[in-house]
Design a protein around this motif. Structure first.
Motif, PDB file in Angstrom:
ATOM      1  N   GLU A   1     -14.370 -38.701 -30.818  1.00  0.00           N
ATOM      2  CA  GLU A   1     -15.822 -38.784 -30.887  1.00  0.00           C
ATOM      3  C   GLU A   1     -16.296 -40.165 -30.462  1.00  0.00           C
ATOM      4  N   LEU A   2     -17.300 -40.186 -29.612  1.00  0.00           N
ATOM      5  CA  LEU A   2     -17.806 -41.469 -29.132  1.00  0.00           C
ATOM      6  C   LEU A   2     -18.406 -42.299 -30.257  1.00  0.00           C
ATOM      7  N   SER A   3     -18.898 -41.627 -31.275  1.00  0.00           N
ATOM      8  CA  SER A   3     -19.508 -42.346 -32.399  1.00  0.00           C
ATOM      9  C   SER A   3     -18.473 -42.936 -33.349  1.00  0.00           C
ATOM     10  N   SER A   4     -17.223 -42.465 -33.237  1.00  0.00           N
ATOM     11  CA  SER A   4     -16.165 -42.946 -34.120  1.00  0.00           C
ATOM     12  C   SER A   4     -15.516 -44.195 -33.534  1.00  0.00           C
ATOM     13  N   LYS A   5     -15.392 -45.235 -34.364  1.00  0.00           N
ATOM     14  CA  LYS A   5     -14.781 -46.479 -33.922  1.00  0.00           C
ATOM     15  C   LYS A   5     -13.369 -46.655 -34.488  1.00  0.00           C
ATOM     16  N   THR A   6     -12.912 -45.675 -35.251  1.00  0.00           N
ATOM     17  CA  THR A   6     -11.584 -45.749 -35.854  1.00  0.00           C
ATOM     18  C   THR A   6     -10.534 -45.295 -34.853  1.00  0.00           C
ATOM     19  N   HIS A   7      -9.483 -46.083 -34.709  1.00  0.00           N
ATOM     20  CA  HIS A   7      -8.419 -45.716 -33.774  1.00  0.00           C
ATOM     21  C   HIS A   7      -7.678 -44.491 -34.292  1.00  0.00           C
ATOM     22  N   PRO A   8      -7.441 -43.485 -33.443  1.00  0.00           N
ATOM     23  CA  PRO A   8      -6.789 -42.249 -33.910  1.00  0.00           C
ATOM     24  C   PRO A   8      -5.296 -42.382 -34.134  1.00  0.00           C
ATOM     25  N   GLY A   9      -4.700 -43.497 -33.753  1.00  0.00           N
ATOM     26  CA  GLY A   9      -3.264 -43.679 -33.907  1.00  0.00           C
ATOM     27  C   GLY A   9      -2.500 -43.262 -32.655  1.00  0.00           C
ATOM     28  N   PRO A  10      -1.196 -43.349 -32.689  1.00  0.00           N
ATOM     29  CA  PRO A  10      -0.378 -42.981 -31.528  1.00  0.00           C
ATOM     30  C   PRO A  10      -0.508 -41.506 -31.167  1.00  0.00           C
ATOM     31  N   VAL A  11      -0.207 -41.194 -29.918  1.00  0.00           N
ATOM     32  CA  VAL A  11      -0.136 -39.809 -29.475  1.00  0.00           C
ATOM     33  C   VAL A  11       1.175 -39.213 -29.975  1.00  0.00           C
ATOM     34  N   VAL A  12       1.080 -38.118 -30.742  1.00  0.00           N
ATOM     35  CA  VAL A  12       2.278 -37.499 -31.305  1.00  0.00           C
ATOM     36  C   VAL A  12       2.567 -36.132 -30.692  1.00  0.00           C
ATOM     37  N   HIS A  13       1.623 -35.605 -29.899  1.00  0.00           N
ATOM     38  CA  HIS A  13       1.859 -34.297 -29.302  1.00  0.00           C
ATOM     39  C   HIS A  13       0.989 -34.107 -28.066  1.00  0.00           C
ATOM     40  N   ILE A  14       1.578 -33.469 -27.046  1.00  0.00           N
ATOM     41  CA  ILE A  14       0.855 -33.061 -25.837  1.00  0.00           C
ATOM     42  C   ILE A  14       1.396 -31.697 -25.432  1.00  0.00           C
ATOM     43  N   SER A  15       0.515 -30.778 -25.155  1.00  0.00           N
ATOM     44  CA  SER A  15       0.928 -29.471 -24.649  1.00  0.00           C
ATOM     45  C   SER A  15      -0.153 -28.931 -23.737  1.00  0.00           C
ATOM     46  N   ASP A  16       0.241 -28.053 -22.804  1.00  0.00           N
ATOM     47  CA  ASP A  16      -0.700 -27.488 -21.851  1.00  0.00           C
ATOM     48  C   ASP A  16      -1.049 -26.070 -22.238  1.00  0.00           C
ATOM     49  N   ASN A  17      -2.157 -25.606 -21.721  1.00  0.00           N
ATOM     50  CA  ASN A  17      -2.585 -24.224 -21.929  1.00  0.00           C
ATOM     51  C   ASN A  17      -1.911 -23.359 -20.865  1.00  0.00           C
ATOM     52  N   PRO A  18      -1.043 -22.419 -21.259  1.00  0.00           N
ATOM     53  CA  PRO A  18      -0.349 -21.595 -20.253  1.00  0.00           C
ATOM     54  C   PRO A  18      -1.290 -20.724 -19.431  1.00  0.00           C
ATOM     55  N   MET A  19      -2.500 -20.486 -19.938  1.00  0.00           N
ATOM     56  CA  MET A  19      -3.482 -19.678 -19.220  1.00  0.00           C
ATOM     57  C   MET A  19      -4.394 -20.518 -18.346  1.00  0.00           C
ATOM     58  N   ASP A  20      -4.413 -21.823 -18.590  1.00  0.00           N
ATOM     59  CA  ASP A  20      -5.283 -22.719 -17.821  1.00  0.00           C
ATOM     60  C   ASP A  20      -4.600 -24.073 -17.718  1.00  0.00           C
ATOM     61  N   GLU A  21      -4.005 -24.372 -16.561  1.00  0.00           N
ATOM     62  CA  GLU A  21      -3.258 -25.621 -16.385  1.00  0.00           C
ATOM     63  C   GLU A  21      -4.160 -26.847 -16.387  1.00  0.00           C
ATOM     64  N   GLY A  22      -5.455 -26.633 -16.367  1.00  0.00           N
ATOM     65  CA  GLY A  22      -6.390 -27.754 -16.389  1.00  0.00           C
ATOM     66  C   GLY A  22      -6.778 -28.198 -17.783  1.00  0.00           C
ATOM     67  N   LYS A  23      -6.142 -27.608 -18.833  1.00  0.00           N
ATOM     68  CA  LYS A  23      -6.458 -27.947 -20.220  1.00  0.00           C
ATOM     69  C   LYS A  23      -5.224 -28.532 -20.907  1.00  0.00           C
ATOM     70  N   LEU A  24      -5.454 -29.557 -21.714  1.00  0.00           N
ATOM     71  CA  LEU A  24      -4.390 -30.180 -22.490  1.00  0.00           C
ATOM     72  C   LEU A  24      -4.780 -30.235 -23.959  1.00  0.00           C
ATOM     73  N   ILE A  25      -3.805 -30.002 -24.832  1.00  0.00           N
ATOM     74  CA  ILE A  25      -3.975 -30.237 -26.265  1.00  0.00           C
ATOM     75  C   ILE A  25      -3.323 -31.572 -26.578  1.00  0.00           C
TER      76      ILE A  25
END
Length: 243
Positions: free
Chosen positions: A188-212
């Motif tokens: 969120e642009l209004s949030s100034k708190t750092h979310p921490g390290p990236v712990v997971h990345i996965s793609d949408n098998p139905m749409d390669e243009g989307k990432l979780i």
């Protein structure tokens, strides 16, 4: 004139040959030759070497599996890489740095493997030869690698970092793309708190243009690669983890 008796000469030759055949020659060994025979074994007579590796690798730290070629890869904390195929077929490799292998990603059915190490380096292994070898390497200097993801049949490798950013690497050239997903744009642009390290990345098998994208703070973001913005954001109270 004195006569020459040939019979006496022949008798003398017979006596000489019989005496030489009946006697046994003796060979004397001098003191120097006797010293050449060493009966006591010493440390310099031996050399220690590894002849075989057997069993599960010591201190495993990561694992990956190619379901098409049926290859299992196991990385260890000492930077070793073991590849297992059909029963009785295996291969051993070693990263030069000796850093722990934190993640492995197969290029499915392409005979290639990506390894990420604790020293923030990423390597591309070529498995299509008798002895696997590193084709390309990439070293991060300002950010620590926390998670990697390579979608099926994709040429883009997504690398999450401790700062919460995601860098994109072209697997073919193994060079960084100019596209970077910054943490402050993902949350969120209004949030100034750092979310921490990236712990997971996965793609949408139905749409390669989307990432979780999952962060350690519990924030999960659905990112649109084309529009370069977040479609949805989800917040959980628990710490985010990936298995």
């Amino acid at each position: 004139m004195k006569k020459f008796n040939i019979r006496k000469v022949l008798d003398g030759l017979k006596e000489a040959s019989s005496s030489s055949s009946s006697s046994t020659p003796s060979v004397q060994v001098g003191p120097q030759e006797n010293n050449l025979i060493q009966e006591t074994l010493q440390s310099e007579h031996f050399q220690l070497c590894k002849t075989v590796r057997h069993g599960f690798p010591h201190q495993p730290s990561s694992m990956a599996f190619d379901p098409v070629q049926k290859i299992l890869a196991i990385g260890t904390q000492s930077g070793a890489l073991r590849l297992f195929g059909r029963p009785g077929v295996e291969c051993y490799c070693q990263h030069e740095s000796g850093a722990a292998v934190i993640q492995l990603q197969f290029l499915i059915n392409e005979g290639a493997l990506v390894s990420a190490l604790a020293d923030d380096s990423v390597h591309l292994w070529n498995l299509r030869q008798k002895r696997p070898a590193v084709l390309h390497s990439l070293k991060f200097n300002r950010e620590r690698i926390t998670f990697c993801h390579l979608p099926f049949q994709s040429k883009w490798l997504y690398i999450g970092t401790e700062r919460g950013n995601i860098h994109i690497v072209n697997v073919e050239s193994f060079m960084l793309s100019g596209y970077v997903i910054m943490w402050n744009k993902a949350i969120e642009l209004s949030s100034k708190t750092h979310p921490g390290p990236v712990v997971h990345i996965s793609d949408n098998p139905m749409d390669e243009g989307k990432l979780i994208i999952g962060f350690e703070s519990g924030i999960v973001v659905l990112w649109d690669l084309k529009s370069k913005k977040a479609d949805y954001r989800y917040t959980y109270d628990e710490v985010g983890k990936s298995h």
